[in-house]
Design an enzyme around this catalytic site. Structure first.
Site, PDB file in Angstrom:
ATOM      1  CG  HIS A  17       1.909  85.030 -92.201  1.00  0.00           C
ATOM      2  ND1 HIS A  17       2.712  83.927 -92.372  1.00  0.00           N
ATOM      3  CD2 HIS A  17       0.792  84.571 -91.582  1.00  0.00           C
ATOM      4  CE1 HIS A  17       2.122  82.864 -91.852  1.00  0.00           C
ATOM      5  NE2 HIS A  17       0.946  83.212 -91.390  1.00  0.00           N
ATOM      6  CB  SER A 128       3.007  78.332 -92.498  1.00  0.00           C
ATOM      7  OG  SER A 128       3.019  79.713 -92.275  1.00  0.00           O
TER       8      SER A 128
HETATM    9  P1  ADP Z   1      -0.974  79.387 -90.936  1.00  0.00           P
HETATM   10  O1  ADP Z   1      -0.136  78.328 -90.272  1.00  0.00           O
HETATM   11  O2  ADP Z   1      -2.369  78.933 -91.256  1.00  0.00           O
HETATM   12  O3  ADP Z   1      -0.317  80.059 -92.078  1.00  0.00           O
HETATM   13  P2  ADP Z   1      -0.590  81.276 -88.706  1.00  0.00           P
HETATM   14  O4  ADP Z   1      -0.976  80.774 -87.349  1.00  0.00           O
HETATM   15  O5  ADP Z   1       0.856  81.506 -88.911  1.00  0.00           O
HETATM   16  O6  ADP Z   1      -1.272  80.404 -89.806  1.00  0.00           O
HETATM   17  O7  ADP Z   1      -1.399  82.599 -89.061  1.00  0.00           O
HETATM   18  C1  ADP Z   1      -1.435  83.760 -88.290  1.00  0.00           C
HETATM   19  C2  ADP Z   1      -2.548  84.650 -88.803  1.00  0.00           C
HETATM   20  O8  ADP Z   1      -2.307  84.976 -90.182  1.00  0.00           O
HETATM   21  C3  ADP Z   1      -3.955  84.068 -88.769  1.00  0.00           C
HETATM   22  O9  ADP Z   1      -4.847  85.131 -88.442  1.00  0.00           O
HETATM   23  C4  ADP Z   1      -4.182  83.599 -90.175  1.00  0.00           C
HETATM   24  O10 ADP Z   1      -5.552  83.553 -90.504  1.00  0.00           O
HETATM   25  C5  ADP Z   1      -3.447  84.677 -90.942  1.00  0.00           C
HETATM   26  N1  ADP Z   1      -3.003  84.232 -92.266  1.00  0.00           N
HETATM   27  C6  ADP Z   1      -2.276  83.142 -92.550  1.00  0.00           C
HETATM   28  N2  ADP Z   1      -2.043  83.052 -93.889  1.00  0.00           N
HETATM   29  C7  ADP Z   1      -2.660  84.131 -94.446  1.00  0.00           C
HETATM   30  C8  ADP Z   1      -2.816  84.597 -95.783  1.00  0.00           C
HETATM   31  N3  ADP Z   1      -2.331  83.910 -96.811  1.00  0.00           N
HETATM   32  N4  ADP Z   1      -3.496  85.751 -95.982  1.00  0.00           N
HETATM   33  C9  ADP Z   1      -4.037  86.399 -94.932  1.00  0.00           C
HETATM   34  N5  ADP Z   1      -3.952  86.010 -93.650  1.00  0.00           N
HETATM   35  C10 ADP Z   1      -3.273  84.903 -93.400  1.00  0.00           C
END
Ligand code: ADP
Length: 166
Positions: A17, A128
Protein backbone atom coordinates in the site's frame (compact mmCIF):
# COMPACT_ATOMS: atom_id res chain seq x y z
CA UNK A 1 -5.63 21.29 -7.92
CA UNK A 2 -5.46 17.62 -8.91
CA UNK A 3 -6.78 15.42 -6.11
CA UNK A 4 -6.84 11.60 -6.10
CA UNK A 5 -8.41 9.23 -3.63
CA UNK A 6 -6.84 5.87 -2.77
CA UNK A 7 -9.50 3.67 -1.12
CA UNK A 8 -9.10 0.39 0.73
CA UNK A 9 -9.46 -1.48 3.98
CA UNK A 10 -5.82 -1.03 5.07
CA UNK A 11 -6.18 -3.60 7.85
CA UNK A 12 -3.32 -2.95 8.35
CA UNK A 13 -1.42 -0.77 5.84
CA UNK A 14 1.36 -2.85 4.20
CA UNK A 15 4.54 -1.92 2.33
CA UNK A 16 2.59 -2.68 -0.87
CA UNK A 17 0.00 0.00 0.00
CA UNK A 18 2.69 2.45 1.05
CA UNK A 19 4.52 1.99 -2.26
CA UNK A 20 1.30 2.86 -4.16
CA UNK A 21 0.70 5.91 -1.91
CA UNK A 22 4.25 7.22 -2.46
CA UNK A 23 3.99 6.83 -6.22
CA UNK A 24 0.53 8.44 -6.34
CA UNK A 25 1.79 11.36 -4.23
CA UNK A 26 4.31 12.13 -7.00
CA UNK A 27 1.54 12.26 -9.61
CA UNK A 28 -1.08 14.37 -7.82
CA UNK A 29 -1.20 17.62 -5.84
CA UNK A 30 -3.07 15.80 -3.08
CA UNK A 31 -3.78 12.15 -2.35
CA UNK A 32 -6.53 11.21 0.10
CA UNK A 33 -6.04 7.73 1.51
CA UNK A 34 -9.57 6.74 2.44
CA UNK A 35 -10.31 3.86 4.78
CA UNK A 36 -13.57 2.41 3.52
CA UNK A 37 -15.98 0.85 5.97
CA UNK A 38 -16.75 -2.68 4.79
CA UNK A 39 -19.44 -4.44 6.81
CA UNK A 40 -18.50 -7.89 5.51
CA UNK A 41 -14.97 -7.87 6.91
CA UNK A 42 -14.19 -8.37 10.58
CA UNK A 43 -11.19 -6.09 10.99
CA UNK A 44 -8.06 -6.64 13.06
CA UNK A 45 -7.79 -2.89 13.74
CA UNK A 46 -10.69 -0.48 14.28
CA UNK A 47 -11.33 2.27 11.78
CA UNK A 48 -9.69 4.89 14.01
CA UNK A 49 -6.66 2.65 14.58
CA UNK A 50 -6.25 2.05 10.84
CA UNK A 51 -6.43 5.80 10.22
CA UNK A 52 -3.89 6.48 12.89
CA UNK A 53 -1.46 3.82 11.55
CA UNK A 54 -1.83 5.27 8.05
CA UNK A 55 -1.15 8.80 9.34
CA UNK A 56 1.98 7.60 11.05
CA UNK A 57 3.44 5.81 8.00
CA UNK A 58 2.61 8.67 5.62
CA UNK A 59 3.91 11.44 7.90
CA UNK A 60 6.83 12.03 5.47
CA UNK A 61 4.42 12.80 2.60
CA UNK A 62 3.07 16.37 3.01
CA UNK A 63 0.47 16.05 0.22
CA UNK A 64 -1.12 12.89 1.63
CA UNK A 65 -4.22 13.11 3.80
CA UNK A 66 -5.95 10.23 5.62
CA UNK A 67 -9.71 9.99 5.94
CA UNK A 68 -12.49 7.39 6.31
CA UNK A 69 -15.85 6.94 4.64
CA UNK A 70 -18.83 4.67 5.19
CA UNK A 71 -20.83 5.36 2.04
CA UNK A 72 -20.28 5.17 -1.70
CA UNK A 73 -16.81 5.99 -2.99
CA UNK A 74 -18.25 7.80 -6.03
CA UNK A 75 -20.17 10.17 -3.73
CA UNK A 76 -17.14 10.71 -1.50
CA UNK A 77 -15.03 11.60 -4.54
CA UNK A 78 -17.62 14.17 -5.64
CA UNK A 79 -17.71 15.74 -2.16
CA UNK A 80 -13.91 16.00 -2.14
CA UNK A 81 -13.84 17.45 -5.68
CA UNK A 82 -11.62 14.62 -6.66
CA UNK A 83 -11.75 13.13 -10.16
CA UNK A 84 -9.36 10.16 -9.89
CA UNK A 85 -9.49 6.92 -7.95
CA UNK A 86 -6.16 5.16 -7.48
CA UNK A 87 -6.07 1.38 -7.36
CA UNK A 88 -3.16 -0.99 -7.00
CA UNK A 89 -3.12 -4.03 -9.28
CA UNK A 90 -1.23 -7.07 -8.08
CA UNK A 91 -2.19 -9.77 -10.54
CA UNK A 92 -4.85 -10.75 -13.03
CA UNK A 93 -7.10 -11.76 -10.16
CA UNK A 94 -7.35 -8.12 -8.97
CA UNK A 95 -8.20 -6.96 -12.49
CA UNK A 96 -11.65 -8.58 -12.87
CA UNK A 97 -12.97 -7.08 -9.66
CA UNK A 98 -11.34 -3.68 -10.16
CA UNK A 99 -12.55 -3.39 -13.76
CA UNK A 100 -16.14 -3.91 -12.59
CA UNK A 101 -15.73 -1.39 -9.74
CA UNK A 102 -14.27 1.18 -12.14
CA UNK A 103 -17.28 0.80 -14.47
CA UNK A 104 -19.74 1.16 -11.59
CA UNK A 105 -17.96 4.18 -10.12
CA UNK A 106 -17.94 5.90 -13.52
CA UNK A 107 -21.61 5.19 -13.98
CA UNK A 108 -22.33 6.73 -10.54
CA UNK A 109 -20.04 9.69 -11.16
CA UNK A 110 -19.21 10.23 -14.87
CA UNK A 111 -16.35 12.61 -14.02
CA UNK A 112 -14.49 9.92 -12.15
CA UNK A 113 -11.48 8.12 -13.68
CA UNK A 114 -9.87 5.03 -12.16
CA UNK A 115 -6.10 4.95 -12.42
CA UNK A 116 -4.36 1.61 -11.94
CA UNK A 117 -0.80 1.43 -10.67
CA UNK A 118 0.89 -1.94 -10.99
CA UNK A 119 2.34 -3.40 -7.80
CA UNK A 120 6.13 -3.41 -7.40
CA UNK A 121 7.34 -6.95 -8.11
CA UNK A 122 8.39 -7.58 -4.47
CA UNK A 123 4.85 -6.76 -3.26
CA UNK A 124 2.85 -8.56 -5.95
CA UNK A 125 1.79 -11.37 -3.65
CA UNK A 126 1.29 -9.17 -0.59
CA UNK A 127 -2.11 -8.49 0.95
CA UNK A 128 -3.18 -7.44 4.45
CA UNK A 129 -4.95 -10.77 4.91
CA UNK A 130 -1.79 -12.73 3.97
CA UNK A 131 0.21 -10.69 6.52
CA UNK A 132 -2.38 -11.36 9.21
CA UNK A 133 -2.33 -15.07 8.46
CA UNK A 134 1.49 -15.15 8.55
CA UNK A 135 1.38 -13.26 11.85
CA UNK A 136 -1.07 -15.68 13.45
CA UNK A 137 1.24 -18.59 12.58
CA UNK A 138 4.22 -16.78 14.05
CA UNK A 139 6.05 -15.85 10.82
CA UNK A 140 8.34 -12.80 10.66
CA UNK A 141 6.38 -10.07 8.84
CA UNK A 142 8.99 -7.31 9.09
CA UNK A 143 9.61 -7.33 5.32
CA UNK A 144 5.94 -6.66 4.66
CA UNK A 145 4.87 -3.96 7.10
CA UNK A 146 6.22 -0.44 7.65
CA UNK A 147 8.55 -0.53 10.69
CA UNK A 148 6.48 2.14 12.48
CA UNK A 149 3.53 -0.23 12.91
CA UNK A 150 5.28 -3.52 13.71
CA UNK A 151 4.91 -3.24 17.48
CA UNK A 152 1.14 -2.65 17.33
CA UNK A 153 0.69 -5.43 14.80
CA UNK A 154 2.61 -7.98 16.86
CA UNK A 155 0.73 -6.97 20.00
CA UNK A 156 -2.67 -7.33 18.31
CA UNK A 157 -1.76 -10.72 16.83
CA UNK A 158 -0.49 -11.88 20.23
CA UNK A 159 -3.88 -10.97 21.78
CA UNK A 160 -5.66 -13.03 19.12
CA UNK A 161 -3.38 -16.01 19.67
CA UNK A 162 -3.82 -15.83 23.46
CA UNK A 163 -7.56 -15.58 22.99
CA UNK A 164 -7.59 -18.68 20.79
CA UNK A 165 -5.48 -20.66 23.23
CA UNK A 166 -7.61 -19.67 26.24
P1 ADP B 1 -5.96 -6.01 0.78
O1 ADP B 1 -6.83 -6.33 1.97
O2 ADP B 1 -6.14 -6.96 -0.37
O3 ADP B 1 -4.54 -5.77 1.11
P2 ADP B 1 -7.08 -3.29 0.54
O4 ADP B 1 -8.57 -3.20 0.41
O5 ADP B 1 -6.52 -2.75 1.80
O6 ADP B 1 -6.60 -4.73 0.18
O7 ADP B 1 -6.37 -2.59 -0.71
C1 ADP B 1 -6.58 -1.28 -1.13
C2 ADP B 1 -5.97 -1.11 -2.51
O8 ADP B 1 -4.56 -1.40 -2.45
C3 ADP B 1 -6.52 -2.01 -3.61
O9 ADP B 1 -6.54 -1.24 -4.81
C4 ADP B 1 -5.51 -3.12 -3.70
O10 ADP B 1 -5.51 -3.72 -4.97
C5 ADP B 1 -4.23 -2.35 -3.43
N1 ADP B 1 -3.16 -3.19 -2.91
C6 ADP B 1 -3.22 -4.01 -1.85
N2 ADP B 1 -2.02 -4.63 -1.65
C7 ADP B 1 -1.20 -4.18 -2.63
C8 ADP B 1 0.15 -4.45 -2.99
N3 ADP B 1 0.87 -5.35 -2.33
N4 ADP B 1 0.68 -3.78 -4.05
C9 ADP B 1 -0.09 -2.93 -4.75
N5 ADP B 1 -1.37 -2.63 -4.48
C10 ADP B 1 -1.93 -3.24 -3.44
Amino acid sequence: MKIAVYPGSFDPVTNGHLNIIERAARLFDEVIVCVMVNCEKKPLFTLEERKSLLKRVTAHLPNVKVDAHAGLLAEYAKEQQCCTIIKGLRAGSDFEKEFQMAMINRKLNPNLESLFLTAEHQYMYLSSSAVKEMGVYGADVSDFLPPEILVEFRERIRNIRNHKEA
